[in-house]
Enzyme design. Structure first.
Site, PDB file in Angstrom:
ATOM      1  N   HIS A  97       7.903 -11.970  13.099  1.00 55.58           N
ATOM      2  CA  HIS A  97       7.391 -10.675  12.981  1.00 55.58           C
ATOM      3  C   HIS A  97       6.108 -10.476  13.236  1.00 55.58           C
ATOM      4  O   HIS A  97       5.252 -11.562  13.235  1.00 55.58           O
ATOM      5  CB  HIS A  97       7.631 -10.150  11.366  1.00 55.58           C
ATOM      6  CG  HIS A  97       7.251 -11.107  10.327  1.00 55.58           C
ATOM      7  ND1 HIS A  97       8.052 -12.332  10.253  1.00 55.58           N
ATOM      8  CD2 HIS A  97       6.053 -11.527   9.893  1.00 55.58           C
ATOM      9  CE1 HIS A  97       7.210 -13.174   9.448  1.00 55.58           C
ATOM     10  NE2 HIS A  97       6.023 -12.618   9.081  1.00 55.58           N
ATOM     11  N   HIS A  99       2.429  -8.842  12.531  1.00 58.90           N
ATOM     12  CA  HIS A  99       1.590  -7.919  11.445  1.00 58.90           C
ATOM     13  C   HIS A  99       0.647  -7.235  12.297  1.00 58.90           C
ATOM     14  O   HIS A  99      -0.235  -7.592  13.382  1.00 58.90           O
ATOM     15  CB  HIS A  99       0.601  -9.004  10.668  1.00 58.90           C
ATOM     16  CG  HIS A  99       1.441  -9.996   9.872  1.00 58.90           C
ATOM     17  ND1 HIS A  99       1.591  -9.943   8.614  1.00 58.90           N
ATOM     18  CD2 HIS A  99       1.972 -11.168  10.034  1.00 58.90           C
ATOM     19  CE1 HIS A  99       2.357 -10.840   8.059  1.00 58.90           C
ATOM     20  NE2 HIS A  99       2.613 -11.595   8.820  1.00 58.90           N
TER      21      HIS A  99
HETATM   22  P1  AMP Z   1       4.123 -14.551   7.160  1.00 56.77           P
HETATM   23  O1  AMP Z   1       3.588 -15.254   6.087  1.00 56.77           O
HETATM   24  O2  AMP Z   1       3.716 -14.183   8.432  1.00 56.77           O
HETATM   25  O3  AMP Z   1       5.634 -14.906   7.440  1.00 56.77           O
HETATM   26  O4  AMP Z   1       4.575 -13.145   6.844  1.00 56.77           O
HETATM   27  C1  AMP Z   1       5.505 -12.745   5.780  1.00 56.77           C
HETATM   28  C2  AMP Z   1       5.203 -11.306   5.231  1.00 56.77           C
HETATM   29  O5  AMP Z   1       6.301 -10.756   4.974  1.00 56.77           O
HETATM   30  C3  AMP Z   1       4.137 -11.365   4.092  1.00 56.77           C
HETATM   31  O6  AMP Z   1       3.030 -10.727   4.299  1.00 56.77           O
HETATM   32  C4  AMP Z   1       4.923 -10.722   2.900  1.00 56.77           C
HETATM   33  O7  AMP Z   1       4.323  -9.972   2.020  1.00 56.77           O
HETATM   34  C5  AMP Z   1       5.944  -9.863   3.806  1.00 56.77           C
HETATM   35  N1  AMP Z   1       7.182  -9.693   2.955  1.00 56.77           N
HETATM   36  C6  AMP Z   1       8.004 -10.634   2.217  1.00 56.77           C
HETATM   37  N2  AMP Z   1       9.120  -9.919   1.756  1.00 56.77           N
HETATM   38  C7  AMP Z   1       8.823  -8.509   2.006  1.00 56.77           C
HETATM   39  C8  AMP Z   1       9.761  -7.373   1.737  1.00 56.77           C
HETATM   40  N3  AMP Z   1      10.846  -7.433   1.255  1.00 56.77           N
HETATM   41  N4  AMP Z   1       9.385  -6.250   2.286  1.00 56.77           N
HETATM   42  C9  AMP Z   1       8.274  -6.156   3.064  1.00 56.77           C
HETATM   43  N5  AMP Z   1       7.477  -7.190   3.288  1.00 56.77           N
HETATM   44  C10 AMP Z   1       7.908  -8.450   2.821  1.00 56.77           C
END
Ligand code: AMP
Ligand code: ZN
Length: 136
Positions: A97, A99
């Protein structure tokens, strides 16, 4: 199935900003800054090292589209477009993903790294460069 695959399948609720055949863009639950959005390829790829370049390129194109929309919406001073690849880099959800985070002067978002320029002699950059170039 991973948590983002479940979101894409609609098994877990999310707030969708944009969606097409290739990506789904949702509001990040943690909202590092208001409007913090995730661009998620619909197909499961663990990270940037695994995804094909066409799909990653497309996801980055959509990240730019989101960044422009966030600028228009919040009139932010800047935007971070970033990816965490691997646990050591801060990745916590192992479905790639991107950001997209609106930034304001003096906000609380922290994506800084320390300046190590005093520890690295640029004279060694040629050798460093050659090591990397050998693997391109
Ligand atoms: P990363 O640390 O780059 O893997 O980012 C993962 C992101 O996913 C974090 O910023 C979380 O807040 C976000 N996240 C986890 N679960 C969900 C969810 N169910 N809906 C939206 N965002 C999520
Ligand atoms: Zn997945």
């Amino acid at each position: 199935m991973c948590i983002f695959c479940k979101i894409i399948e609609g098994e877990i609720p999310s707030t969708t900003i944009y969606e097409d055949d290739v990506v789904k863009c949702i509001l990040d639950l943690s909202q590092a800054g208001v409007g913090h959005t995730l661009v998620i390829p619909k197909k499961h790829y663990a990270n940037v090292l695994e995804i094909d370049s066409d799909t990653f390129g497309y996801a980055m194109k959509i990240a730019q589209k989101i960044a422009k929309a966030l600028k228009k919406t919040f009139n932010c001073d800047g935007v971070n477009i970033l990816n965490n690849c691997g646990e050591a880099a801060g990745q916590t959800v192992f479905h790639l993903h991107i950001h997209v985070i609106p930034r304001f002067f003096n906000d609380t978002v922290d994506v800084k790294w320390v300046d190590n320029s005093s520890k690295f002699d640029p004279k060694n950059f040629e050798e460093l460069k050659n090591k990397i170039v050998a693997n391109l």
